[in-house]
Design an enzyme around this catalytic site. Structure first.
Site, PDB file in Angstrom:
ATOM      1  N   HIS A 181       1.640  -1.245  -6.647  1.00 12.54           N
ATOM      2  CA  HIS A 181       1.305  -2.477  -7.354  1.00 12.54           C
ATOM      3  C   HIS A 181       2.409  -2.958  -8.294  1.00 12.54           C
ATOM      4  O   HIS A 181       2.366  -4.104  -8.751  1.00 12.54           O
ATOM      5  CB  HIS A 181       0.010  -2.299  -8.144  1.00 12.54           C
ATOM      6  CG  HIS A 181      -1.196  -2.117  -7.279  1.00 12.54           C
ATOM      7  ND1 HIS A 181      -1.648  -3.086  -6.423  1.00 12.54           N
ATOM      8  CD2 HIS A 181      -2.037  -1.064  -7.133  1.00 12.54           C
ATOM      9  CE1 HIS A 181      -2.726  -2.655  -5.785  1.00 12.54           C
ATOM     10  NE2 HIS A 181      -2.982  -1.429  -6.181  1.00 12.54           N
ATOM     11  N   GLU A 199     -10.167   6.438  -2.274  1.00 10.64           N
ATOM     12  CA  GLU A 199     -10.473   5.222  -3.020  1.00 10.64           C
ATOM     13  C   GLU A 199     -11.576   4.393  -2.373  1.00 10.64           C
ATOM     14  O   GLU A 199     -11.712   3.207  -2.687  1.00 10.64           O
ATOM     15  CB  GLU A 199      -9.216   4.361  -3.134  1.00 10.64           C
ATOM     16  CG  GLU A 199      -8.014   5.079  -3.735  1.00 10.64           C
ATOM     17  CD  GLU A 199      -6.821   4.174  -3.870  1.00 10.64           C
ATOM     18  OE1 GLU A 199      -6.757   3.429  -4.858  1.00 10.64           O
ATOM     19  OE2 GLU A 199      -5.953   4.199  -2.974  1.00 10.64           O
TER      20      GLU A 199
END
Length: 265
Positions: free
Chosen positions: A47, A151
């Protein structure tokens, strides 16, 4: 020359190790973090605005310090994994791992034939210290640490098999993506999500592997440490700067809005 040791791998000794996300994408900022006492640093390639050269500069910047670098990839691309290993990353964190088959493929990407399909860079690579490390091809795996991220609901359902995969060294829970994916966006402390996190921890430990998690909120970090998580990210550098800047200017101006995190922290 001897094969360089992996400080992160050696730090997983049963004591909780506390780390920080490094998201600025520069060696200068990450070196600052390395001087502050964090046990490990996550150089974020998923990210944050990082590329292979910027990750290299950060690995070089933190090398003299005791904070152990972990590099997160943007995806499962074996070509990128090869590049990151070649520039000297010894601990990789791979996001969004949902099955044992995916985990096994990632292990193979970190191994030379016949145990995998990592390409040989030889004297071109920092990992070999430009062909100065003896028997690198035969011994490289000894100092590599592969962390896979769970996740999603599917990942949690398959966590036992993922953790049992040979060559996987640790499982890292991503509480924000997990909570979002199961319908509790912004609320990783929802009881259903907490139960999934705890189950992942338990099956990971049962497989004899280390478990990690992101927990910038102190109460969460302390709870996860009590549960037995081996490594916990307790800070995000960008968030720390943002909040510190707001706190500073708020002492002099009364109209500064306080940010509300969308991540549930």
């Amino acid at each position: 020359m001897e094969l360089p040791q992996n400080p992160f791998q050696r730090s997983l000794d049963g004591n909780t190790r506390y780390g920080c996300w490094a998201g600025f994408g520069t060696g200068y900022a990450t070196e600052i973090l390395a001087t502050t006492g964090f046990d490990w640093l996550l150089i974020d390639g998923e990210h944050a605005p990082n590329t292979v050269p910027s990750i290299l500069s950060q690995l070089q910047a933190v090398a003299p310090y005791s904070s152990a670098p972990v590099v997160r990839t943007v995806n499962h691309d074996p070509a990128l994994i090869k590049q990151l290993l070649d520039i000297g990353a010894q601990t990789l964190m791979i996001p969004m791992v949902d099955t044992a088959e995916q985990a096994a493929r990632l292990v193979a990407a970190t191994r030379y034939p016949p145990n995998g399909f990592r390409g040989v860079g030889g004297g071109l690579t920092r990992a070999t210290r430009w062909d100065s490390v003896e028997n690198y091809l035969a011994r490289a795996h000894e100092e590599l640490c592969l962390i896979v991220q769970v996740e999603s609901r599917t990942g949690v359902d398959n966590a036992e098999a993922i953790a049992a995969t040979e060559g996987v060294d640790a499982v890292f829970v991503g509480p924000v993506d997990l909570s979002t994916g199961v319908g509790h966006a912004g609320n990783p402390n929802h009881s259903d999500v907490q139960a999934m996190i705890r189950r992942t921890l338990e099956v990971t430990h049962a497989a004899g592997k280390a478990a990690g998690i992101l927990a910038p909120a102190e109460a969460d970090a302390r709870r996860y440490a009590q549960w037995g998580f081996d490594f916990i990210a307790v800070g995000i550098d960008i968030s720390l700067l943002h909040q510190a800047a707001i706190d500073t200017i708020s002492r002099y101006k009364s109209d500064i809005p306080q940010p509300k995190s969308s991540l549930g922290y």
